[in-house]
Design a protein around this motif. Structure first.
Motif: not given
Lengths: 232, 232
Positions: A23-31, A149-163
């Motif tokens: 999640g965080m990998s793409d969250g940090l990169t794409v936004p 669990k996986s859905a929550m972890n990935i989604g929240l990590s993406y948001i954290a990364g994207g912000l």
């Protein structure tokens, strides 16, 4: 060579970490790259913030629910294969016996032990099916709660990364000013993130950190260039 | 119950398909949702096209290079574990013997066969390490060309997927008109894509297709709502 650990250690805790890394990998990169691309093509940070927020919403849902679906699919697949193996053990016993012997041959046992080991395993059908699932098909029984669990972890990590890459644009008016801060902050975060990710996966951390940071920089550069191209 | 196939069949061709599914799944969903989100918040399709193109560039690079990195990491990890196993087989022979016996106990062999099988396997160090890699650690030797191929497959699938929801905005002036066509075209494509994806993974295709389409619709709806919220 450092002291060998029990392998089991680095394989256990990795489910949550894998999700966070995904999640965080793409969250940090794409936004980051999207905002960078828009910075070269629009006049106001307002548009960048709206597009960034929309992207984070879209990406976190797509990746989170994607993770959920992947987990569900894994479970369905496992269940249908278990059924199939029970059917085969019941109705195609000779073929399954041959496959089991093949397994023991493949790991290097003698003809004699192939036969004996197969005989022992085939005594108990449940045990036999478990064995076939795990070592013929390479399928582990999935944790039934894993999908959610996986859905929550990935989604929240993406948001954290994207912000991270987006937040500078909240505070400045000029897109290029926002971009400058975003680049510094995000590349730093990508480096730190890459460092820890590499340590988890057993890669050289400095090399891994540099790789992760370069991917982000390259994606942002490409988005900037492509957006400039289409702006005209 | 339909006639059981050889399992090996559905596990072989799946590398490329897995890549295409990964890339196209997000490619159809995220640019779709981003464009939908912006449609509610901006006046011109021009901005949507620029943002969409930037997103496709960013996403395809992030996912493609992400796939490359994952492949490289898998290889590095495999190589470092092989080294470790050779070290252990050489220097911690008793522990490795015990672990090998444990494996044979876990699949249900008698004490006698556990000892005999372990003895046979441990005769050849290379064969023993191969066995430990595969069945103790669950690691398959990765294809060295896989990382590059994977990057290309995922990246191109993302671009192909992303152009579907974005293309309507090239041809109309009003964002809402673009959105209407994009919704119809993309949900249809998501349904078809979900259908084939489900057939590959052995899920009920109608159910799978509906799930994939709903995720896309939900992501687009959320992006639209969130963008509207921040527009004010």
């Amino acid at each position: 060579m450092d002291i060998p650990l029990h392998h089991e250690e680095h394989l256990k805790s990795s489910d949550v970490l894998t999700d966070v890394v995904i999640g965080m990998s793409d969250g940090l990169t794409v936004p980051f790259a999207l905002a960078a691309g828009l910075s070269g093509a629009v006049d106001s940070t307002h548009i960048i913030v709206i597009a960034g927020i929309a992207e984070i919403a879209a990406g976190s849902i797509a990746m989170g629910l994607g993770g959920y679906l992947a987990g569900k699919t894994e479970q369905d697949h496992y269940n249908s294969e278990v059924k199939r193996e029970f059917y085969e053990v019941e109705n195609l016993r000779d073929r399954e016996i041959a496959e089991t012997k093949e397994f023991f041959a493949s790991i290097g046992l003698s003809k004699e032990l192939q036969d004996k080991a197969t005989e022992e395993i085939a005594k108990d059908k449940k045990q036999w099916v478990d064995f076939m699932m795990k070592y013929e098909l390479g399928l582990d029984r999935p944790d039934p709660k894993r999908a959610t669990k996986s859905a929550m972890n990935i989604g929240l990590s993406y948001i954290a990364g994207g912000l991270v890459p987006l937040s500078p644009y909240f505070f400045v008016h000029s897109p290029i000013d926002g971009l400058k801060i975003s680049v510094v902050v995000t590349l730093l975060c990508l480096f730190i993130f890459g460092f820890f990710k590499s340590r988890i996966t057993g890669v050289n951390p400095w090399q891994g950190a540099t790789r992760v940071m370069l991917i982000g920089a390259f994606a942002a550069g490409a988005a900037f260039g492509v957006a400039k191209l289409f702006e005209g």
